[in-house]
Design an enzyme around this catalytic site. Structure first.
Site, PDB file in Angstrom:
ATOM      1  N   ASP A  11      -1.107  -5.830  -4.047  1.00 18.51           N
ATOM      2  CA  ASP A  11      -1.350  -5.112  -2.684  1.00 18.51           C
ATOM      3  C   ASP A  11      -2.628  -4.304  -2.786  1.00 18.51           C
ATOM      4  OD1 ASP A  11      -0.705  -3.762  -0.258  1.00 18.51           O
ATOM      5  OD2 ASP A  11      -0.198  -1.894  -1.347  1.00 18.51           O
ATOM      6  N   GLU A  70      -1.156  -9.751  -0.671  1.00 22.55           N
ATOM      7  CA  GLU A  70      -1.274  -9.442   0.893  1.00 22.55           C
ATOM      8  C   GLU A  70      -2.626  -9.733   1.397  1.00 22.55           C
ATOM      9  OE1 GLU A  70      -1.055  -5.221   2.703  1.00 22.55           O
ATOM     10  OE2 GLU A  70       1.040  -5.868   1.973  1.00 22.55           O
ATOM     11  N   ASP A 142       2.375   1.532  -3.590  1.00 21.51           N
ATOM     12  CA  ASP A 142       1.457   0.471  -3.724  1.00 21.51           C
ATOM     13  C   ASP A 142       2.170  -0.578  -4.701  1.00 21.51           C
ATOM     14  OD1 ASP A 142      -0.773   1.401  -2.041  1.00 21.51           O
ATOM     15  OD2 ASP A 142      -0.756   2.970  -3.418  1.00 21.51           O
TER      16      ASP A 142
END
Length: 173
Positions: A11, A70, A142
Site C-alpha cells: 500500500d 495498489e 496501512d
C-alpha cells in the site's frame, strides 16, 4: 498437491507505505508478516530512497513470488498524486532484483474483494483482515491495506485457476 505462493502486498504512500505478506495454498491464506515503512523525515528523494531500501530488505528476507500493489488513484491535487506515484515506483523498483511478477489493483477493487464493497472504510478493511487471517489484533491501517492487496491477488489467482482463464472484477482493467 497445490504449491504455496507467497504474495507481498504493498500500500504505497510518500510518508507511510504498508506492506503485508501472505502464503497462499489453494483456498487457504496464512499471515507471514506486515508493517509500515515510515518515511516522514528528510527531503523527498531521501524518503523515496528509504522506501526503496526497506522494500528491498523485505523482498530479500521473505522471498515472495508475486507483488500485489495498489494502483494510483486521482487525488484532489496533482502534486499529491505525483508523490504517491513516485513512492509506488520506488517500492516496485525495489522488487526487481528477484524479477517478481508485479500485479496492480485499484483501491476499490481491493476493498470489493476483501469487504464486499468498493466503498469500504479503513476500519472495515482492518476488521476483515483480522477475521480472514485469524489475527490476534488489528494491524495498522496501512499494513491492513497491504494485506488486503495481497489477499485480493490470492482471490484473483484462485478465481482464474478455477475458471481456466483470466477474470477481473467488474469495473477493472
Amino acid at each position: 498437491m497445490t504449491d504455496t505462493v507467497r504474495i507481498l502486498g504493498i500500500d504505497p504512500g510518500s510518508r507511510l507505505t504498508g506492506f503485508g505478506i501472505v502464503d497462499c495454498e489453494g483456498p487457504n491464506a496464512a499471515y507471514v508478516a506486515s508493517g509500515t515503512i515510515r518515511s516522514v523525515e528528510g527531503d523527498f528523494p531521501s524518503r523515496l530512497k528509504l522506501i526503496y531500501r526497506a522494500v528491498a530488505e523485505i523482498v530479500e528476507e521473505h522471498r515472495p513470488q508475486v507483488v500485489s500493489v495498489e494502483s494510483v488513484f486521482m487525488h484532489k491535487n496533482a502534486s499529491s498524486a505525483l508523490k504517491l506515484g513516485h513512492a509506488r515506483s520506488a517500492a516496485i523498483c525495489a522488487t526487481f532484483s528477484l524479477e517478481l511478477e508485479v500485479v496492480e489493483y485499484a483501491p476499490r477493487e481491493i476493498k470489493q474483494a476483501i469487504v464486499g464493497t468498493g466503498a469500504a472504510t479503513k476500519e472495515q478493511v482492518q476488521h476483515m483482515i483480522v477475521n480472514l487471517l485469524n489475527l490476534d489484533g488489528a494491524p495498522s491501517a496501512d499494513a491492513a491495506d497491504a494485506l488486503a492487496a495481497a489477499l485480493c491477488h490470492a482471490n484473483q489467482r484462485r478465481l482464474n485457476s478455477n475458471t481456466g482463464h483470466t477474470v477481473r472484477l467488474e469495473g477493472t482493467k
